[in-house]
Design a protein around this motif. Structure first.
Motif, PDB file in Angstrom:
ATOM      1  N   THR A   2       0.835  -1.201   0.000  1.00 46.56           N
ATOM      2  CA  THR A   2       0.000   0.000   0.000  1.00 46.56           C
ATOM      3  C   THR A   2       0.870   1.252   0.000  1.00 46.56           C
ATOM      4  O   THR A   2       1.947   1.268   0.585  1.00 46.56           O
ATOM      5  CB  THR A   2      -0.921   0.077   1.225  1.00 46.56           C
ATOM      6  OG1 THR A   2      -0.105   0.303   2.382  1.00 46.56           O
ATOM      7  CG2 THR A   2      -1.733  -1.180   1.401  1.00 46.56           C
ATOM      8  N   GLU A  47       2.608   6.546  -3.016  1.00 46.97           N
ATOM      9  CA  GLU A  47       3.902   6.906  -3.588  1.00 46.97           C
ATOM     10  C   GLU A  47       4.535   5.770  -4.376  1.00 46.97           C
ATOM     11  O   GLU A  47       5.551   5.948  -5.031  1.00 46.97           O
ATOM     12  CB  GLU A  47       4.855   7.342  -2.457  1.00 46.97           C
ATOM     13  CG  GLU A  47       5.437   6.219  -1.579  1.00 46.97           C
ATOM     14  CD  GLU A  47       4.466   5.659  -0.524  1.00 46.97           C
ATOM     15  OE1 GLU A  47       3.244   5.864  -0.656  1.00 46.97           O
ATOM     16  OE2 GLU A  47       4.944   4.998   0.413  1.00 46.97           O
ATOM     17  N   LEU A  48       3.947   4.579  -4.326  1.00 44.02           N
ATOM     18  CA  LEU A  48       4.624   3.392  -4.860  1.00 44.02           C
ATOM     19  C   LEU A  48       4.351   3.171  -6.342  1.00 44.02           C
ATOM     20  O   LEU A  48       3.256   3.428  -6.829  1.00 44.02           O
ATOM     21  CB  LEU A  48       4.180   2.140  -4.093  1.00 44.02           C
ATOM     22  CG  LEU A  48       4.479   2.112  -2.600  1.00 44.02           C
ATOM     23  CD1 LEU A  48       3.951   0.828  -1.988  1.00 44.02           C
ATOM     24  CD2 LEU A  48       5.975   2.266  -2.327  1.00 44.02           C
ATOM     25  N   THR A 107       8.286   6.137  -5.156  1.00 45.67           N
ATOM     26  CA  THR A 107       9.139   5.094  -4.581  1.00 45.67           C
ATOM     27  C   THR A 107       8.846   3.787  -5.297  1.00 45.67           C
ATOM     28  O   THR A 107       7.685   3.427  -5.462  1.00 45.67           O
ATOM     29  CB  THR A 107       8.833   4.925  -3.076  1.00 45.67           C
ATOM     30  OG1 THR A 107       9.068   6.177  -2.423  1.00 45.67           O
ATOM     31  CG2 THR A 107       9.690   3.864  -2.435  1.00 45.67           C
ATOM     32  N   ARG A 108       9.894   3.137  -5.703  1.00 46.74           N
ATOM     33  CA  ARG A 108       9.679   1.833  -6.328  1.00 46.74           C
ATOM     34  C   ARG A 108       9.300   0.821  -5.261  1.00 46.74           C
ATOM     35  O   ARG A 108       9.878   0.788  -4.187  1.00 46.74           O
ATOM     36  CB  ARG A 108      10.954   1.355  -7.015  1.00 46.74           C
ATOM     37  CG  ARG A 108      11.291   2.115  -8.261  1.00 46.74           C
ATOM     38  CD  ARG A 108      12.402   1.387  -9.010  1.00 46.74           C
ATOM     39  NE  ARG A 108      12.992   2.239 -10.027  1.00 46.74           N
ATOM     40  CZ  ARG A 108      12.448   2.466 -11.208  1.00 46.74           C
ATOM     41  NH1 ARG A 108      11.288   1.912 -11.512  1.00 46.74           N
ATOM     42  NH2 ARG A 108      13.055   3.248 -12.076  1.00 46.74           N
ATOM     43  N   SER A 152       1.553  -4.692   3.343  1.00 51.78           N
ATOM     44  CA  SER A 152       2.662  -3.898   3.871  1.00 51.78           C
ATOM     45  C   SER A 152       2.396  -2.424   3.659  1.00 51.78           C
ATOM     46  O   SER A 152       1.783  -2.021   2.675  1.00 51.78           O
ATOM     47  CB  SER A 152       4.000  -4.301   3.234  1.00 51.78           C
ATOM     48  OG  SER A 152       4.128  -3.738   1.954  1.00 51.78           O
ATOM     49  N   GLY A 153       2.844  -1.622   4.620  1.00 48.45           N
ATOM     50  CA  GLY A 153       2.641  -0.172   4.579  1.00 48.45           C
ATOM     51  C   GLY A 153       1.315   0.210   5.200  1.00 48.45           C
ATOM     52  O   GLY A 153       0.395  -0.615   5.317  1.00 48.45           O
ATOM     53  N   GLY A 154       1.238   1.442   5.634  1.00 46.35           N
ATOM     54  CA  GLY A 154      -0.026   1.956   6.160  1.00 46.35           C
ATOM     55  C   GLY A 154      -0.480   1.320   7.461  1.00 46.35           C
ATOM     56  O   GLY A 154      -1.645   1.426   7.831  1.00 46.35           O
ATOM     57  N   ASP A 160      -2.618   6.241   6.916  1.00 43.71           N
ATOM     58  CA  ASP A 160      -2.466   4.823   7.243  1.00 43.71           C
ATOM     59  C   ASP A 160      -3.834   4.202   7.481  1.00 43.71           C
ATOM     60  O   ASP A 160      -4.457   4.431   8.516  1.00 43.71           O
ATOM     61  CB  ASP A 160      -1.588   4.647   8.491  1.00 43.71           C
ATOM     62  CG  ASP A 160      -0.164   5.105   8.223  1.00 43.71           C
ATOM     63  OD1 ASP A 160       0.284   4.983   7.071  1.00 43.71           O
ATOM     64  OD2 ASP A 160       0.493   5.585   9.161  1.00 43.71           O
ATOM     65  N   PRO A 190       4.812  -3.402   8.583  1.00 48.63           N
ATOM     66  CA  PRO A 190       5.345  -2.054   8.361  1.00 48.63           C
ATOM     67  C   PRO A 190       5.791  -1.866   6.911  1.00 48.63           C
ATOM     68  O   PRO A 190       6.123  -2.833   6.228  1.00 48.63           O
ATOM     69  CB  PRO A 190       6.554  -1.982   9.294  1.00 48.63           C
ATOM     70  CG  PRO A 190       6.520  -3.186  10.146  1.00 48.63           C
ATOM     71  CD  PRO A 190       5.620  -4.185   9.524  1.00 48.63           C
ATOM     72  N   GLY A 191       5.800  -0.621   6.461  1.00 51.58           N
ATOM     73  CA  GLY A 191       6.188  -0.335   5.086  1.00 51.58           C
ATOM     74  C   GLY A 191       7.685  -0.340   4.862  1.00 51.58           C
ATOM     75  O   GLY A 191       8.159  -0.657   3.768  1.00 51.58           O
ATOM     76  N   HIS A 192       8.453   0.003   5.895  1.00 51.68           N
ATOM     77  CA  HIS A 192       9.907   0.064   5.707  1.00 51.68           C
ATOM     78  C   HIS A 192      10.435  -1.310   5.299  1.00 51.68           C
ATOM     79  O   HIS A 192      10.135  -2.323   5.940  1.00 51.68           O
ATOM     80  CB  HIS A 192      10.595   0.520   6.991  1.00 51.68           C
ATOM     81  CG  HIS A 192      10.429   1.979   7.256  1.00 51.68           C
ATOM     82  ND1 HIS A 192      10.779   2.944   6.343  1.00 51.68           N
ATOM     83  CD2 HIS A 192       9.926   2.630   8.325  1.00 51.68           C
ATOM     84  CE1 HIS A 192      10.512   4.135   6.840  1.00 51.68           C
ATOM     85  NE2 HIS A 192       9.978   3.988   8.039  1.00 51.68           N
TER      86      HIS A 192
HETATM   87  P1  AMP Z   1       4.313   3.342   5.791  1.00 52.51           P
HETATM   88  O1  AMP Z   1       4.478   2.124   6.660  1.00 52.51           O
HETATM   89  O2  AMP Z   1       3.248   3.178   4.778  1.00 52.51           O
HETATM   90  O3  AMP Z   1       4.206   4.563   6.597  1.00 52.51           O
HETATM   91  O4  AMP Z   1       5.665   3.434   4.977  1.00 52.51           O
HETATM   92  C1  AMP Z   1       6.889   3.652   5.624  1.00 52.51           C
HETATM   93  C2  AMP Z   1       7.961   3.917   4.596  1.00 52.51           C
HETATM   94  O5  AMP Z   1       8.160   2.756   3.837  1.00 52.51           O
HETATM   95  C3  AMP Z   1       7.613   5.007   3.614  1.00 52.51           C
HETATM   96  O6  AMP Z   1       8.794   5.725   3.325  1.00 52.51           O
HETATM   97  C4  AMP Z   1       7.143   4.279   2.413  1.00 52.51           C
HETATM   98  O7  AMP Z   1       7.330   4.978   1.210  1.00 52.51           O
HETATM   99  C5  AMP Z   1       8.022   3.047   2.452  1.00 52.51           C
HETATM  100  N1  AMP Z   1       7.344   1.930   1.839  1.00 52.51           N
HETATM  101  C6  AMP Z   1       6.108   1.492   2.108  1.00 52.51           C
HETATM  102  N2  AMP Z   1       5.781   0.447   1.348  1.00 52.51           N
HETATM  103  C7  AMP Z   1       6.862   0.212   0.572  1.00 52.51           C
HETATM  104  C8  AMP Z   1       7.140  -0.718  -0.461  1.00 52.51           C
HETATM  105  N3  AMP Z   1       6.252  -1.651  -0.806  1.00 52.51           N
HETATM  106  N4  AMP Z   1       8.346  -0.681  -1.045  1.00 52.51           N
HETATM  107  C9  AMP Z   1       9.250   0.251  -0.698  1.00 52.51           C
HETATM  108  N5  AMP Z   1       9.046   1.149   0.245  1.00 52.51           N
HETATM  109  C10 AMP Z   1       7.860   1.161   0.873  1.00 52.51           C
END
Ligand code: AMP
Ligand code: MG
Length: 406
Positions: free
Chosen positions: A189, A192-193, A205-206, A254-256, A263, A304-306
């Protein structure tokens, strides 16, 4: 929204275990596709291996009794009455004083009980001089001496290796019942991806997590099902979850998963589930904003997204259960090493340090790789992870640590 209510990693694992259905499903698989699969029931030999008594040498099938006392000085002469062909049942019966030429792997004729190797005889016309005495059973492998019909070839719970596949094939077994590979849904999620292959605009962001998670799932032997990149909206994520949920045994988003305005994972899981989200934050670094809940029978993780955090939390909170569903018992491969330096860590939190492992003067040294959990190259450079337990305030230079190798 309420703020994180942290649980310890141990409590998180207990919650997951208490809710997840770890019953294993089985399926018929073709033996030729069986590598690394776990056998669900004992597999019995349906025939003897070898299926007939065969020679292990090129030579002459004989009766051992005819060679007693034979030596270089006093050879015994036997009559050659025929020849065994590979793959053909010999149509003759050997009697005392007779010999039959036989190749390695040829079927021992009736009446014979041993083979004398070609190097220890001399043939002239239809006679053979035997220059050595052989004992009964010499240079033959008896029917069923590898395995007898009805014996267990591989037991339930066994993970198939190349030699097991060979043995099953050697016994003519084409299908076995194995534990099913779970299907694991993977959603990334973030507005930016972008996907691999798309053109990158500044500030985009890739996607990394779709690909690292897919590989982690494949590495376990399970089946990844990609749900693609979903924008940070309640509606879009709900729809993606609804679509993927019926197809999979685990779902990873993942993410959000944190508490920012964009989020939405928590909110979506709360709304889709009949119960409150079961885990909402774990005292672990990296990986604090990790969510877990059940949507009916389906375990769903908000990871987590990281890119580093997602891998660490996958290994700790997801992988063990995927393994269990497949019947795989896999202790992590670890090495003991000397920690290179003093490092501090907050008590009350379990830290996972990425480390390199190198040999120096016959000692293995674990050295932390510096860098935030947003930096995927810290994982690329690292050889494994070192856990700093919840109760510790850090590690000291020279202390022995256990490195979980990737
Ligand atoms: P988030 O957990 O959504 O707040 O994302 C935390 C960080 O991880 C942000 O800098 C996101 O751009 C990065 N991120 C989230 N998902 C991905 C992904 N699938 N691939 C690379 N970076 C990601
Ligand atoms: Mg995000």
């Amino acid at each position: 929204m309420e703020f994180f209510e942290f649980v310890t990693p141990k409590e998180a694992l207990q919650t997951i275990e208490a809710n997840i259905d770890l019953k294993k499903k089985t399926e018929k698989i073709n033996v030729t596709k069986g590598l690394d699969r776990v056998v669900a029931f004992d597999v019995l030999a349906a025939e003897d291996l070898p299926a007939f008594t065969k020679s292990t040498m090129d030579g002459y099938a004989i009766q051992a009794g005819d060679t007693f006392g034979a030596s270089e000085q006093t050879p015994q002469t036997l009559d050659i009455i025929g020849e065994v062909e590979m793959g053909v049942r010999p149509n003759l019966e050997l009697k005392a004083g007779q010999a039959v030429e036989i190749p390695t792997g040829g079927m021992l004729p009736d009446g014979a009980d041993a083979v004398v190797m070609i190097e220890r005889v001399e043939t002239k016309a239809d006679e053979v001089k035997v220059y050595t005495s052989v004992s009964p059973g010499a240079n033959i492998v008896r029917k069923g001496s590898d395995i007898l019909q009805g014996e267990v070839v591989v037991s339930a719970g066994h993970c198939l290796r190349p030699q097991d596949i060979g043995a099953l094939a050697g016994l003519g077994i084409t299908e076995i019942e194995a534990y099913k590979k779970p299907k694991v849904g993977i959603i990334s999620t973030g507005n930016e991806l972008i996907s691999l292959g798309e053109e990158l605009n500044p500030s985009q962001t890739r996607d990394i997590n779709t690909y690292s998670l897919t590989s982690l799932v494949e590495e376990l032997g399970a089946i990844p099902i990609q749900g693609g990149i979903i924008e940070d909206s309640n509606k879009a994520l709900k729809q993606a979850v609804d679509e993927l949920a019926p197809q999979v045994d685990f779902l990873l988003i993942s993410g959000g998963s944190s508490v920012g305005a964009r989020d939405v994972t928590y909110e979506v899981l709360e709304e889709l589930g009949t119960e409150d989200v079961l885990i909402h934050g774990i005292a672990i670094k990296p990986g604090k904003p990790t969510l877990f809940t059940m949507l009916d029978e389906l375990p769903v993780y908000g990871l987590p997204g990281h890119p580093v955090s997602v891998m660490v939390t996958f290994n700790k909170f997801v992988a063990p259960y995927i393994n269990q569903k497949m019947g795989v018992i896999k202790p992590p491969s670890t090495v003991k090493a000397e920690f290179s330096q003093n490092i501090s860590s907050d008590p009350g939190r379990e830290d996972y340090l990425r480390v390199t492992v190198e040999k120096e003067n016959n000692n293995l040294i674990a050295r932390p790789v510096r860098g935030e959990s947003s930096l995927i190259m810290t994982m690329v450079e690292a050889d494994g992870l070192v856990r700093v337990p919840l109760s510790r305030e850090g590690l000291t230079a020279g202390e022995e640590v256990k490195v979980e190798l990737f």
